[in-house]
Structures are given as structure tokens and as C-alpha cells.
Design a protein around this motif. Sequence first.
Motif, PDB file in Angstrom:
ATOM      1  N   SER A   1      40.279  48.166  42.827  1.00 50.54           N
ATOM      2  CA  SER A   1      39.596  46.915  42.917  1.00 50.54           C
ATOM      3  C   SER A   1      39.271  46.601  41.477  1.00 50.54           C
ATOM      4  O   SER A   1      38.792  45.566  41.274  1.00 50.54           O
ATOM      5  N   LYS A   2      39.027  47.522  40.686  1.00 53.27           N
ATOM      6  CA  LYS A   2      38.600  47.247  39.334  1.00 53.27           C
ATOM      7  C   LYS A   2      39.377  46.061  38.597  1.00 53.27           C
ATOM      8  O   LYS A   2      38.838  45.409  38.034  1.00 53.27           O
ATOM      9  N   TRP A   3      40.724  46.175  38.677  1.00 51.81           N
ATOM     10  CA  TRP A   3      41.617  45.190  38.106  1.00 51.81           C
ATOM     11  C   TRP A   3      41.410  44.065  38.743  1.00 51.81           C
ATOM     12  O   TRP A   3      41.471  42.820  38.278  1.00 51.81           O
TER      13      TRP A   3
ATOM     14  N   TYR B   1      23.308  46.827  39.395  1.00 54.87           N
ATOM     15  CA  TYR B   1      24.704  46.507  39.515  1.00 54.87           C
ATOM     16  C   TYR B   1      25.695  47.601  39.352  1.00 54.87           C
ATOM     17  O   TYR B   1      25.189  48.564  38.389  1.00 54.87           O
ATOM     18  N   TRP B   2      26.933  47.648  39.623  1.00 57.87           N
ATOM     19  CA  TRP B   2      28.067  48.310  39.166  1.00 57.87           C
ATOM     20  C   TRP B   2      28.297  47.697  37.661  1.00 57.87           C
ATOM     21  O   TRP B   2      28.622  46.635  37.491  1.00 57.87           O
ATOM     22  N   THR B   3      28.147  48.685  36.692  1.00 57.16           N
ATOM     23  CA  THR B   3      28.159  48.105  35.279  1.00 57.16           C
ATOM     24  C   THR B   3      29.570  47.454  34.742  1.00 57.16           C
ATOM     25  O   THR B   3      29.329  46.662  33.930  1.00 57.16           O
ATOM     26  N   ALA B   4      30.610  47.526  35.491  1.00 58.07           N
ATOM     27  CA  ALA B   4      31.893  46.942  34.994  1.00 58.07           C
ATOM     28  C   ALA B   4      31.783  45.478  35.113  1.00 58.07           C
ATOM     29  O   ALA B   4      32.011  44.867  34.301  1.00 58.07           O
ATOM     30  N   TYR B   5      30.823  44.957  35.942  1.00 63.45           N
ATOM     31  CA  TYR B   5      30.856  43.277  36.042  1.00 63.45           C
ATOM     32  C   TYR B   5      30.080  42.801  34.866  1.00 63.45           C
ATOM     33  O   TYR B   5      30.243  41.734  34.346  1.00 63.45           O
ATOM     34  N   GLU B   6      28.875  43.523  34.291  1.00 66.25           N
ATOM     35  CA  GLU B   6      28.394  43.021  33.221  1.00 66.25           C
ATOM     36  C   GLU B   6      29.257  43.007  31.737  1.00 66.25           C
ATOM     37  O   GLU B   6      29.366  42.296  31.022  1.00 66.25           O
TER      38      GLU B   6
ATOM     39  N   GLU C   1      33.464  44.431  48.344  1.00 62.99           N
ATOM     40  CA  GLU C   1      33.062  45.202  49.604  1.00 62.99           C
ATOM     41  C   GLU C   1      33.737  46.288  49.470  1.00 62.99           C
ATOM     42  O   GLU C   1      34.262  46.937  50.697  1.00 62.99           O
ATOM     43  N   VAL C   2      33.876  47.464  48.581  1.00 61.97           N
ATOM     44  CA  VAL C   2      34.578  48.448  48.358  1.00 61.97           C
ATOM     45  C   VAL C   2      33.968  49.358  49.417  1.00 61.97           C
ATOM     46  O   VAL C   2      34.706  50.429  49.881  1.00 61.97           O
ATOM     47  N   TYR C   3      32.690  49.448  49.872  1.00 64.17           N
ATOM     48  CA  TYR C   3      32.194  50.483  50.488  1.00 64.17           C
ATOM     49  C   TYR C   3      32.059  49.850  52.003  1.00 64.17           C
ATOM     50  O   TYR C   3      31.496  50.826  52.982  1.00 64.17           O
TER      51      TYR C   3
ATOM     52  N   LYS D   1      38.508  44.526  47.846  1.00 62.76           N
ATOM     53  CA  LYS D   1      38.456  45.702  48.625  1.00 62.76           C
ATOM     54  C   LYS D   1      39.240  46.847  47.872  1.00 62.76           C
ATOM     55  O   LYS D   1      40.179  46.427  47.223  1.00 62.76           O
ATOM     56  N   SER D   2      39.133  47.946  48.318  1.00 67.18           N
ATOM     57  CA  SER D   2      39.772  49.090  47.654  1.00 67.18           C
ATOM     58  C   SER D   2      40.365  50.310  48.736  1.00 67.18           C
ATOM     59  O   SER D   2      39.528  50.199  49.683  1.00 67.18           O
ATOM     60  N   PHE D   3      41.136  50.963  48.413  1.00 68.77           N
ATOM     61  CA  PHE D   3      41.441  52.108  49.256  1.00 68.77           C
ATOM     62  C   PHE D   3      40.867  53.310  48.823  1.00 68.77           C
ATOM     63  O   PHE D   3      40.778  54.436  49.387  1.00 68.77           O
ATOM     64  N   SER D   4      40.062  53.237  47.620  1.00 69.71           N
ATOM     65  CA  SER D   4      39.714  54.326  46.782  1.00 69.71           C
ATOM     66  C   SER D   4      38.488  55.014  47.520  1.00 69.71           C
ATOM     67  O   SER D   4      38.606  56.266  47.871  1.00 69.71           O
ATOM     68  N   LYS D   5      37.482  54.396  48.282  1.00 65.56           N
ATOM     69  CA  LYS D   5      36.458  55.131  48.735  1.00 65.56           C
ATOM     70  C   LYS D   5      36.835  55.407  50.268  1.00 65.56           C
ATOM     71  O   LYS D   5      36.485  56.383  50.754  1.00 65.56           O
ATOM     72  N   THR D   6      37.464  54.633  51.190  1.00 62.78           N
ATOM     73  CA  THR D   6      37.574  54.569  52.388  1.00 62.78           C
ATOM     74  C   THR D   6      38.473  55.812  52.868  1.00 62.78           C
ATOM     75  O   THR D   6      38.415  56.514  53.846  1.00 62.78           O
TER      76      THR D   6
ATOM     77  N   TRP E   1      44.737  57.008  42.959  1.00 64.13           N
ATOM     78  CA  TRP E   1      45.929  56.564  43.545  1.00 64.13           C
ATOM     79  C   TRP E   1      45.877  55.025  42.805  1.00 64.13           C
ATOM     80  O   TRP E   1      46.985  54.632  42.612  1.00 64.13           O
ATOM     81  N   ARG E   2      44.823  54.515  42.603  1.00 70.54           N
ATOM     82  CA  ARG E   2      44.649  52.953  41.908  1.00 70.54           C
ATOM     83  C   ARG E   2      45.186  52.048  42.726  1.00 70.54           C
ATOM     84  O   ARG E   2      46.267  51.453  42.515  1.00 70.54           O
ATOM     85  N   VAL E   3      44.832  51.809  43.886  1.00 66.57           N
ATOM     86  CA  VAL E   3      45.251  50.721  44.721  1.00 66.57           C
ATOM     87  C   VAL E   3      43.948  50.074  45.500  1.00 66.57           C
ATOM     88  O   VAL E   3      43.251  50.525  46.044  1.00 66.57           O
TER      89      VAL E   3
HETATM   90  N1  PMP Z   1      33.614  48.257  42.795  1.00 66.73           N
HETATM   91  C1  PMP Z   1      32.214  49.164  43.030  1.00 66.73           C
HETATM   92  C2  PMP Z   1      30.939  48.920  43.305  1.00 66.73           C
HETATM   93  C3  PMP Z   1      32.672  50.519  42.591  1.00 66.73           C
HETATM   94  O1  PMP Z   1      31.618  51.341  42.522  1.00 66.73           O
HETATM   95  C4  PMP Z   1      33.950  51.012  42.160  1.00 66.73           C
HETATM   96  C5  PMP Z   1      34.119  52.364  41.658  1.00 66.73           C
HETATM   97  N2  PMP Z   1      33.197  53.186  41.486  1.00 66.73           N
HETATM   98  C6  PMP Z   1      34.998  50.025  42.133  1.00 66.73           C
HETATM   99  C7  PMP Z   1      34.523  48.506  42.467  1.00 66.73           C
HETATM  100  C8  PMP Z   1      36.357  50.302  41.453  1.00 66.73           C
HETATM  101  O2  PMP Z   1      36.935  50.852  42.503  1.00 66.73           O
HETATM  102  P1  PMP Z   1      38.392  51.200  42.459  1.00 66.73           P
HETATM  103  O3  PMP Z   1      38.966  50.478  40.967  1.00 66.73           O
HETATM  104  O4  PMP Z   1      38.700  52.694  42.499  1.00 66.73           O
HETATM  105  O5  PMP Z   1      38.960  50.191  43.571  1.00 66.73           O
END
Ligand code: PMP
Length: 357
Positions: free
Chosen positions: A80-82, A104-109, A184-186, A208-213, A219-221
Motif C-alpha cells: 500500500s506504500k506505493w 500519523y504514519w511517517t510516510a505521509y509526511e 485502511e490497511v489494518y 488496502k494491503s495484504f501485508s497485515k491481514t 510480498w509487497r502487495v
Molecule cells: N499504512 C500504514 C498505516 C502502515 O502502518 C503501513 C506499514 N507499516 C503501510 C501503510 C504500508 O504497508 P505495505 O506497504 O506493506 O502495504
Amino acid sequence: MLYEISEKIMRLESEGKKIIKFNLGDPDQPTPNEIIEAAFEAMKQGKTKYSSSAGEKKLREELARAHKVSAENVVVTTGSKWAIFSVMYLLLKSGDNVVIPTPYWTAYELTAKSLGVEPRFLRTEVGSNWKIDIEKLKGLIDRRTRLLILNNPNNPTSKVIDEKVLAEIVQIANDEGITILSDEVYSDISFVEVKNILDFDGSHILVKSFSKTFAMTGWRVGYVIAEKELAEKMVKLNQITLTNVPVFVQQAALKALELKEEIANKIRDEYRRRADLACSILSKTKMKFSRPDAPFYVFPGYDGLNSESFALNLLDKGVAIAPGTAFGDHREHFRIALTLSEEEIELGLKKICEALK
Ligand code: PMP
């Protein structure tokens, strides 16, 4: 600061010290075997070539069905990061501003800043259960506000936005012509129901992401659901950057969707037990915290704490945490990720409590 912490962890570990790592949002569970098998099968069947930059048809169709949209609204991304980066890159231009609730999750900033976009922080507080203040939100919006990023459930507080508050936020965004990017990755492993952004009026964006669920971080999807026009732009961006998410990974993601209920329930139950344990320990201390509505985090605070120096000193006692300053101006707080066994959580929290005395 997080970099400094990782460096120190590596150094201590290379000296043979054991560190209880509360600092990582990476599930400790392995990816379920059926998912691994599906990827392996796909590889054996030759699904190892370049493919569609939008994502595999079958996966897009399944995701579209689950979200009651059309497949042309779905773009599969490398995590979901991408997806988040692409949306911000495509929608924002230098001089715009984006509203981001804190913590916030740092990547946004970091993404906003990398695009010359001003992040406007909408502070929330533990005292009000991290609730978004509607008047404060209104006060931050001006004619250069293009995007509002919601993280529901939130990393690091694990709070879910109350449905009524969310409805009010969406109303404001719609009135002001602001797009909401809802991360809404969680949500699929949340302990409480999460109202999906697509359930509201307006052309908002879901990530959304497959990472957490599914314990599939490496796997990066992930995927995005957006209006057709934006989805097409994202596909073009994928074409000139990542080309496609590996097809065997998407095949594994398809298997994950098939087993979603079973896997998500198991992960949710595990984290609920861990959250209960952490809360029962924390509630016996002077720390201020809000009970998590979802995995994986708790974000306690302690009056007068400098969480940066606390985090560095705590490493010498064998515990790693993420200081609150990594999530905005929240120096008195720190984040613990419950991506550890119950024994480690208990021991780690005991050490944290002792260090705070
Ligand atoms: N959004 C939030 C809130 C996150 O915490 C994370 C990962 N820590 C991601 C997105 C990115 O997850 P991913 O790229 O693995 O889907």
C-alpha cells in the motif's frame, strides 16, 4: 531517530545482546502455508513474466466484487506504500497542502514534503481518545487544501474513527471539494467494525494491503480503489516504474482472499489476546493510553517523558520502542508493536515500567 535506534539495535545484537523488539510493525507470524504454496504453484506454471501494470484480471475482479466497484477502479500495487505515494504524487502539486491527523504514519509526511506539499497537522490527543476535532479540521482547510489523509484504524494509536465523526469529516471534505485518501490497511483485522470510506458519498480513495491481514509484509502487495480516471493514471505510473506486481505474488494474494475469513480471524484473535495483556499491564501504571481498537499497536504516554532519550536508554535494558516523535509532535508518547509473543510482551513491558520509575 528511528534510524539511530535501528543502528543501535544492530550494534547491540552483534555484541550478542538480546533485544525485545517492540519497534517493528511486522507481524511475527509466518505467511500461511497455503499462500506460499499458491505462489510456488504459479511459479511452476510459468507465471514469472512481465504482466499487466493494473494487476491481474482475476485479482482485480475479486477485489472489485469485495468492494462493490468495477475492476477498472482497482489497481494492484507493490504494497500500500506505493499506492499512497502514487495517489499523492498524482493528485498534489508543489504549493498545495494536505491535512494529516496526528499521530500519523511517517510516510505521509515524508511523501508530502518530497513533493513540495505542505503537511498540515490535525493534532489529536490521548485525553479525548485520539478523536478528530471537526472545528480544528475546518480551521486547517484553505483553497490550497487538496487532500485529507485518514488512517483508519490508525498507526500508532490503533483507534478506529467513530462512524458519526467520519460522516462529519466526509461531509466537510465533500463541501470543500477535498479528496480523502483513506488508508485502511489494518481494517480487516480490526477488533471493532470499521466504516469503509467507499460507503460514503464523494469520490474518495481507499488503500488496502495484504501485508497485515495475511502476514505478507515482504510480498509487497496492496491495492487502491479510486475513480477510473485516477486509476488509469496510476496504471500509467506503474508502467514507467514498477511494471507489475509479480504475477505469482498476485496468485498468492488471490489464494489469501479465498482464505481471508479464516486467516484474518486467527490473526485478529491472537492480537486481541496480546492487546488485552498489554492493557492489563499498562492499566496498573501511571501511563496514559487508549485501548486499541485494532492490531498491532499501543501508544502509551507518560507525563514529562522525553521518548527519544527514553527509547535510546531503554535499548541498553534490552527493549526497543519507537518514540512518539516519529509520529508527529508526541514526545511524551511511545509506540509498542504487539508483534511479539505474550511472554516477550510481558517481559518487555515489565522492563519499560521499571525504567519509568
Ligand atoms: N499504512 C500504514 C498505516 C502502515 O502502518 C503501513 C506499514 N507499516 C503501510 C501503510 C504500508 O504497508 P505495505 O506497504 O506493506 O502495504
